[in-house]
Design a protein around this motif. Structure first.
Motif, short mmCIF file in Angstrom:
data_model
loop_
_atom_site.label_atom_id
_atom_site.label_comp_id
_atom_site.label_asym_id
_atom_site.label_seq_id
_atom_site.Cartn_x
_atom_site.Cartn_y
_atom_site.Cartn_z
N SER A 171 78.04 31.76 8.10
CA SER A 171 78.34 30.70 9.14
C SER A 171 77.22 29.64 8.97
CB SER A 171 78.39 31.22 10.49
OG SER A 171 77.22 31.69 10.87
N LEU A 172 77.63 28.52 9.49
CA LEU A 172 76.87 27.23 9.22
C LEU A 172 76.51 26.90 10.77
CD1 LEU A 172 75.93 25.01 7.24
CD2 LEU A 172 77.84 23.77 7.79
N ALA A 212 72.75 24.39 4.09
CA ALA A 212 73.67 23.69 3.36
C ALA A 212 73.73 21.96 3.59
CB ALA A 212 75.28 24.06 3.83
N GLU A 213 74.02 21.37 2.84
CA GLU A 213 73.53 19.94 2.84
C GLU A 213 75.11 19.08 3.01
OE1 GLU A 213 70.05 18.75 -0.09
OE2 GLU A 213 71.83 19.38 -1.04
N LEU A 236 72.02 21.71 7.46
CA LEU A 236 72.47 22.84 8.62
C LEU A 236 72.07 24.18 7.85
CD1 LEU A 236 75.66 21.51 10.18
CD2 LEU A 236 73.46 21.97 11.31
N PRO A 237 71.38 24.95 8.78
CA PRO A 237 70.92 26.27 8.20
C PRO A 237 72.32 27.35 7.85
CG PRO A 237 69.50 25.83 10.03
CD PRO A 237 70.83 24.89 10.00
N LEU A 238 72.27 28.08 6.97
CA LEU A 238 73.13 29.04 6.67
C LEU A 238 72.74 30.24 7.05
CD1 LEU A 238 74.30 28.36 2.90
CD2 LEU A 238 75.95 28.33 4.63
N TRP A 239 73.32 31.20 7.73
CA TRP A 239 73.40 32.21 8.35
C TRP A 239 74.45 33.38 7.64
CZ3 TRP A 239 69.91 32.52 12.60
CH2 TRP A 239 69.44 31.21 13.13
N LYS A 298 77.88 21.68 1.80
CA LYS A 298 77.62 22.70 0.72
C LYS A 298 76.25 23.11 0.64
CE LYS A 298 78.32 22.47 -4.14
NZ LYS A 298 78.57 21.70 -5.62
N GLY A 299 76.52 24.72 0.38
CA GLY A 299 75.46 25.45 0.23
C GLY A 299 75.53 26.59 -0.64
#
Length: 378
Positions: A289-290, A270-271, A252-255, A279-280
């Motif tokens: 935020s994820l 994050a994986e 999922l992208p981190l922002w 986790k990222g």
């Protein structure tokens, strides 16, 4: 069809949500309200169109006690003020704007940020129609540690070799004070503290709507209470709790949230871990935020707010609240009309608040999911 709203803190007024008959069918184009390409350069992103002068006022409260908060720094662009002993504030000589960003800061509390609409003064009006009540949440997870220590907490992992810079950009070693807070975004509290709107600039420079899997805010201070930052090239790891009710893609992208612009920016990813958490790694501190960006066109929900006597209610803020997202129309127009982008395939509830008369209303029921690119006007 008319749908009755339950009023909270009602004076003597009943709000009715009127969903009018569709015109042009349910498959209309959503091009005017979906993703918009903008520059990734912070200096060139424009979300407002200056028109005329406005005045804005409001009150800041403690989310737990409901009491007004004194000495909160309130800023909107170049305009800044401080709340009085009861949490009230006023900002004058502002530029009217469709999406103004207002920030709140007080020691011991999570940084606050939200979008408001600033309408120009007219007639005998002395205040903006968008009076705001904003609740701040205490940042009660704080600890001290030596900057050369390794941190392996529930939501953050910092290697002992990580180096820091002070406010002047010089290397820092000594005692760090960490403030970290995590919110489950499927909770009411998590949605309430989410900064800005549920949209941001993705890695391609496009403004997109998203739903979210969690929010983490991490700030570090030196022994004198000044903010620290990570040295160039350094990273720390964030861990987001699993949310059993949501899908679990592998990544999922981190922002991160830019408080000056009031926008989220995609940076990294994050994986998914074996225990269901994500986790990222991040290269700078702040609010992260994820989020899962909306790949398809949004659904569009249109409606109208009227008084019990049938008259339209203007300047009412309306929210569509999903499980892990919120879509908003900042204020209804002079005919009580509103339009909200919603996550396709996700059911939602409606909430409305009249900031002029200071009362709110919830629709008793759930609105069925809207397909991508469809317009619903029931």
């Amino acid at each position: 069809m008319s749908l009755l709203l339950n009023i909270k803190n009602v004076f003597a007024l009943t709000a009715v949500l009127f969903l009018f008959t569709a015109c042009g069918g349910g498959g209309g184009s959503a091009s005017s309200t979906t993703a918009t390409t903008v520059s990734t350069s912070p200096s060139t992103i424009e979300t407002t169109t200056p028109t005329a002068k406005a005045v804005h006022s409001g009150q800041v409260k403690d989310s737990s006690t409901g009491d007004g908060l004194a000495n909160v720094k309130v800023s909107l662009g170049e305009s800044t003020t401080t709340t009085d002993e009861n949490g009230f504030y006023t900002l004058s000589d502002l530029t009217a704007s469709e999406e103004a960003v207002i920030n709140f800061e007080k020691e011991g509390y999570l940084l606050g940020s939200t979008q408001i609409q600033l309408k120009a003064l007219s007639g005998d009006n002395t205040t903006s129609p968008n009076y705001l009540e904003y609740s701040m949440h205490t940042n009660n997870y704080q600890w001290d540690y030596n900057s050369s220590d390794e941190i392996d907490g529930a939501h953050i992992m910092i290697d002992a070799s990580v180096s820091y810079r002070d406010i002047n950009g010089k290397p820092y070693s000594g005692t760090n004070t960490a403030e970290l807070i995590y919110f489950d975004i499927t909770s009411d509290e998590g949605k309430a503290v989410f900064p800005g709107a549920f949209k941001g600039i993705n890695s391609n420079g496009t403004l997109v709507q998203f739903d979210t899997y969690g929010l983490i805010s991490i700030l570090l201070e030196d022994s004198n209470g000044n903010r620290l930052r990570l040295a160039e090239g350094e990273t720390v790891a964030l861990r987001f709790d699993k949310v059993s009710s949501l899908e679990k893609p592998d990544t999922l992208p981190l922002w991160y949230y830019d408080y000056e612009q009031g926008l989220w920016f995609e940076e990294g990813y994050a994986e998914l871990q074996e225990d269901g958490t994500y986790k990222g790694e991040i290269s700078h501190l702040g609010s992260w935020s994820l989020n899962r960006p909306l790949e398809d066109e949004a659904g569009i929900y249109r409606g109208r707010i009227i008084n019990e006597d049938g008259s339209p209610m203007s300047d009412v803020r309306v929210h569509a609240v999903g499980e892990n997202w919120i879509g908003s129309d900042l204020t209804t127009d002079e005919n009580g009309m509103f339009e909200i982008n919603v996550i396709p395939g996700s059911s939602f509830q409606l909430k409305a608040y009249d900031y002029k008369n200071k009362y709110g209303a919830n629709y008793n029921g759930t609105i069925a999911a809207i397909a991508s690119g469809k317009i619903v006007e029931e």
